[in-house]
Design an enzyme around this catalytic site. Sequence first.
Site, PDB file in Angstrom:
ATOM      1  N   SER A  70       8.971 -42.207  26.855  1.00 59.34           N
ATOM      2  CA  SER A  70      10.414 -41.933  26.814  1.00 59.34           C
ATOM      3  C   SER A  70      10.812 -41.257  28.109  1.00 59.34           C
ATOM      4  CB  SER A  70      10.720 -40.990  25.644  1.00 59.34           C
ATOM      5  OG  SER A  70      12.051 -40.526  25.702  1.00 59.34           O
ATOM      6  N   TYR A 121      10.212 -32.514  21.286  1.00 66.63           N
ATOM      7  CA  TYR A 121      10.063 -33.946  21.580  1.00 66.63           C
ATOM      8  C   TYR A 121       9.695 -34.171  23.044  1.00 66.63           C
ATOM      9  CZ  TYR A 121      11.247 -38.924  21.836  1.00 66.63           C
ATOM     10  OH  TYR A 121      11.213 -40.288  22.040  1.00 66.63           O
TER      11      TYR A 121
HETATM   12  C1  8X3 Z   1      14.511 -41.070  23.250  1.00 70.06           C
HETATM   13  C2  8X3 Z   1      15.238 -40.848  24.546  1.00 70.06           C
HETATM   14  O1  8X3 Z   1      17.128 -39.484  25.569  1.00 70.06           O
HETATM   15  O2  8X3 Z   1      16.733 -39.164  23.216  1.00 70.06           O
HETATM   16  O3  8X3 Z   1      13.172 -41.364  23.484  1.00 70.06           O
HETATM   17  O4  8X3 Z   1      15.205 -38.271  24.810  1.00 70.06           O
HETATM   18  S1  8X3 Z   1      16.081 -39.375  24.514  1.00 70.06           S
END
Ligand code: 8X3
Length: 269
Positions: free
Chosen positions: A154, A167
């Site tokens: 990502s 995340y």
């Molecule tokens: C998802 C992209 O922009 O939400 O993997 O981090 S973001």
Amino acid sequence: MSAVPQSSPTGPTSSASAGPGPRVAVVTGASSGIGEAAARALAGDGWHVVVTARRVERLEALAAEIEGTAVACDVTDREQVAALARAVSELPGELGLLVNNAGGAVGDDPIEHADPDDWRWMYEINVIGLLQVTQALLPALRASGDGLVVNVGSTAGRIAYEGGAGYTAAKHGTQVVTETLRLELCGEPIRVTEIAPGMVKTPEFSMVRFAGDQEKYDAIYRGVREPLVAEDVAECVRWVAALPHHVNIDELVVRPRAQAAQHKVHREE
Ligand code: 8X3
């Protein structure tokens, strides 16, 4: 559902037909979104695709549609990953491609208030799961003489943003693991690629992240006329896999035209 087609429509640069009959690709997290779209795109290129995820009923419909094989597997469970590897080894074709797509985000709290259990889950699915599946399938990829590992990372693995630390930390993990694997496998017949998408409109991903909060979901995509869709990222996976075996795409960052950087998004009011 599990029949392996005997002929392949692939062209000369595709690695889906290097040996006799189609080669096998494994796609994790294939019950929806990018994984599902990637499975379709790869099947269209002649791969026999093993689709894996936790929800077997959705997998079976997809496997039937693409003449692939469905294997239920939670990538964070080592036993289930071992069973996946056994199922793959029983297929007639050689394993040429692993797409580590299973992943996800949960929560948007600032660090001060974040739930450590959310962080554990994100590390488990985005990093440990990827590790376990890669470990289980590397021997078969190596034995095929022309393997490829595509890790779906990502843009969150490139930067930091407020409320996203659990995340972004996990996806930085995905990035570093990918880079390390490429170093460790240098000299072997295995390519290693990370595809890092930015803003993709995959409803399930965002609804899980925001625990079904429609307002937060809407805010992400508000005014963005054309975010990426799962099929756009799937096309990147298909393209990387179709390149000649000596061509290694290290990293492919892909965003919609409206997103020049993580915080630079053009929105039409
Ligand atoms: C998802 C992209 O922009 O939400 O993997 O981090 S973001």
